[in-house]
Scaffold this motif. Structure first.
Motif, PDB file in Angstrom:
ATOM      1  N   GLU A 272       0.835  -1.207   0.000  1.00 37.19           N
ATOM      2  CA  GLU A 272       0.000   0.000   0.000  1.00 37.19           C
ATOM      3  C   GLU A 272       0.869   1.256   0.000  1.00 37.19           C
ATOM      4  N   HIS A 273       1.828   1.317   0.897  1.00 33.90           N
ATOM      5  CA  HIS A 273       2.689   2.496   1.002  1.00 33.90           C
ATOM      6  C   HIS A 273       3.505   2.696  -0.280  1.00 33.90           C
ATOM      7  N   GLN A 274       3.999   1.615  -0.854  1.00 30.15           N
ATOM      8  CA  GLN A 274       4.781   1.713  -2.083  1.00 30.15           C
ATOM      9  C   GLN A 274       3.915   2.222  -3.242  1.00 30.15           C
ATOM     10  N   ILE A 275       2.702   1.704  -3.346  1.00 29.70           N
ATOM     11  CA  ILE A 275       1.800   2.125  -4.422  1.00 29.70           C
ATOM     12  C   ILE A 275       1.444   3.593  -4.284  1.00 29.70           C
ATOM     13  N   VAL A 276       1.067   4.005  -3.083  1.00 27.05           N
ATOM     14  CA  VAL A 276       0.654   5.397  -2.866  1.00 27.05           C
ATOM     15  C   VAL A 276       1.793   6.354  -3.213  1.00 27.05           C
ATOM     16  N   GLU A 277       3.002   6.041  -2.773  1.00 31.13           N
ATOM     17  CA  GLU A 277       4.126   6.933  -3.057  1.00 31.13           C
ATOM     18  C   GLU A 277       4.466   6.953  -4.541  1.00 31.13           C
ATOM     19  N   ALA A 278       4.290   5.843  -5.238  1.00 30.17           N
ATOM     20  CA  ALA A 278       4.592   5.802  -6.670  1.00 30.17           C
ATOM     21  C   ALA A 278       3.498   6.468  -7.503  1.00 30.17           C
ATOM     22  N   ILE A 279       2.255   6.406  -7.049  1.00 34.57           N
ATOM     23  CA  ILE A 279       1.117   6.969  -7.783  1.00 34.57           C
ATOM     24  C   ILE A 279       0.999   8.479  -7.568  1.00 34.57           C
ATOM     25  N   ARG A 280       1.404   8.949  -6.412  1.00 34.55           N
ATOM     26  CA  ARG A 280       1.245  10.372  -6.064  1.00 34.55           C
ATOM     27  C   ARG A 280       1.751  11.337  -7.142  1.00 34.55           C
ATOM     28  N   PRO A 281       2.952  11.156  -7.703  1.00 38.45           N
ATOM     29  CA  PRO A 281       3.408  12.090  -8.742  1.00 38.45           C
ATOM     30  C   PRO A 281       2.518  12.094  -9.989  1.00 38.45           C
ATOM     31  N   LEU A 282       1.981  10.930 -10.373  1.00 38.13           N
ATOM     32  CA  LEU A 282       1.072  10.873 -11.520  1.00 38.13           C
ATOM     33  C   LEU A 282      -0.193  11.670 -11.246  1.00 38.13           C
ATOM     34  N   LEU A 283      -0.725  11.527 -10.032  1.00 32.70           N
ATOM     35  CA  LEU A 283      -1.949  12.245  -9.675  1.00 32.70           C
ATOM     36  C   LEU A 283      -1.711  13.752  -9.657  1.00 32.70           C
ATOM     37  N   LYS A 284      -0.560  14.171  -9.146  1.00 28.05           N
ATOM     38  CA  LYS A 284      -0.251  15.601  -9.115  1.00 28.05           C
ATOM     39  C   LYS A 284      -0.108  16.172 -10.517  1.00 28.05           C
ATOM     40  N   LYS A 285       0.485  15.406 -11.411  1.00 28.24           N
ATOM     41  CA  LYS A 285       0.746  15.904 -12.757  1.00 28.24           C
ATOM     42  C   LYS A 285      -0.483  15.809 -13.670  1.00 28.24           C
ATOM     43  N   TYR A 286      -1.221  14.698 -13.592  1.00 29.74           N
ATOM     44  CA  TYR A 286      -2.303  14.449 -14.545  1.00 29.74           C
ATOM     45  C   TYR A 286      -3.696  14.502 -13.935  1.00 29.74           C
ATOM     46  N   GLY A 287      -3.798  14.635 -12.615  1.00 32.26           N
ATOM     47  CA  GLY A 287      -5.097  14.609 -11.956  1.00 32.26           C
ATOM     48  C   GLY A 287      -5.536  13.179 -11.705  1.00 32.26           C
ATOM     49  N   GLY A 288      -6.660  13.047 -11.050  1.00 34.57           N
ATOM     50  CA  GLY A 288      -7.169  11.727 -10.705  1.00 34.57           C
ATOM     51  C   GLY A 288      -7.333  11.598  -9.210  1.00 34.57           C
ATOM     52  N   VAL A 289      -7.569  10.378  -8.779  1.00 34.57           N
ATOM     53  CA  VAL A 289      -7.786  10.130  -7.360  1.00 34.57           C
ATOM     54  C   VAL A 289      -7.290   8.735  -7.008  1.00 34.57           C
ATOM     55  N   CYS A 290      -6.809   8.597  -5.797  1.00 38.86           N
ATOM     56  CA  CYS A 290      -6.409   7.296  -5.256  1.00 38.86           C
ATOM     57  C   CYS A 290      -7.013   7.195  -3.858  1.00 38.86           C
ATOM     58  N   VAL A 291      -7.809   6.153  -3.655  1.00 38.17           N
ATOM     59  CA  VAL A 291      -8.474   5.943  -2.370  1.00 38.17           C
ATOM     60  C   VAL A 291      -7.988   4.619  -1.800  1.00 38.17           C
ATOM     61  N   VAL A 292      -7.628   4.633  -0.513  1.00 42.83           N
ATOM     62  CA  VAL A 292      -7.172   3.431   0.167  1.00 42.83           C
ATOM     63  C   VAL A 292      -8.080   3.176   1.360  1.00 42.83           C
ATOM     64  N   CYS A 293      -8.506   1.921   1.522  1.00 44.84           N
ATOM     65  CA  CYS A 293      -9.319   1.594   2.688  1.00 44.84           C
ATOM     66  C   CYS A 293      -8.992   0.190   3.168  1.00 44.84           C
ATOM     67  N   ASP A 294      -9.334  -0.071   4.409  1.00 50.17           N
ATOM     68  CA  ASP A 294      -9.169  -1.413   4.973  1.00 50.17           C
ATOM     69  C   ASP A 294     -10.284  -2.290   4.443  1.00 50.17           C
ATOM     70  N   ALA A 295      -9.946  -3.541   4.160  1.00 50.93           N
ATOM     71  CA  ALA A 295     -10.926  -4.491   3.651  1.00 50.93           C
ATOM     72  C   ALA A 295     -10.566  -5.888   4.139  1.00 50.93           C
ATOM     73  N   LYS A 296     -11.456  -6.814   3.886  1.00 51.58           N
ATOM     74  CA  LYS A 296     -11.198  -8.213   4.194  1.00 51.58           C
ATOM     75  C   LYS A 296     -11.380  -9.009   2.919  1.00 51.58           C
ATOM     76  N   SER A 297     -10.415  -9.884   2.636  1.00 52.61           N
ATOM     77  CA  SER A 297     -10.477 -10.717   1.460  1.00 52.61           C
ATOM     78  C   SER A 297     -11.021 -12.090   1.859  1.00 52.61           C
ATOM     79  N   VAL A 298     -12.057 -12.517   1.178  1.00 51.66           N
ATOM     80  CA  VAL A 298     -12.672 -13.824   1.481  1.00 51.66           C
ATOM     81  C   VAL A 298     -11.748 -14.938   1.013  1.00 51.66           C
ATOM     82  N   VAL A 299     -11.218 -14.817  -0.201  1.00 55.42           N
ATOM     83  CA  VAL A 299     -10.288 -15.799  -0.731  1.00 55.42           C
ATOM     84  C   VAL A 299      -9.076 -15.022  -1.219  1.00 55.42           C
ATOM     85  N   HIS A 300      -7.949 -15.235  -0.553  1.00 56.58           N
ATOM     86  CA  HIS A 300      -6.753 -14.512  -0.968  1.00 56.58           C
ATOM     87  C   HIS A 300      -5.542 -15.372  -0.696  1.00 56.58           C
TER      88      HIS A 300
END
Length: 97
Positions: free
Chosen positions: A69-97
């Protein structure tokens, strides 16, 4: 069930391949893509009335662990700043993972 992080990304369709490269590099197990999504954000309405992907958005959803999660957010942040968009992170539970 397993605790996971759910990440949802909406970004200009022209930048989709950059997002997918980031996810692949970080090693997420998979993702879902919905192309040509429309809506309204802080930059106004996004409509799909032209041919091509220049003015459309793509939606990407994935689940991952907390470290990824932390790696993705830090890598995506520059794209969002430059091109716009949104990134949402939330806690979830995976039934099959």
């Amino acid at each position: 069930m397993q605790n996971v992080k759910k990440i949802e990304i909406v970004i200009n369709s022209l930048e989709l391949q950059k997002v997918l490269k980031i996810l692949d590099h970080i090693g997420v197990s998979g993702y879902t893509i919905i192309e040509d999504v429309t809506g309204k954000g802080y930059r106004g309405r996004v409509i799909d009335d032209l041919e091509g992907h220049a003015l459309t958005n793509s939606y990407v959803m994935t689940i991952c662990n907390e470290e990824q999660e932390h790696q993705i957010v830090e890598a995506i942040r520059p794209l969002l700043k430059k091109y716009g968009g949104v990134c949402v992170v939330c806690d979830a539970k995976s039934v099959v993972h």
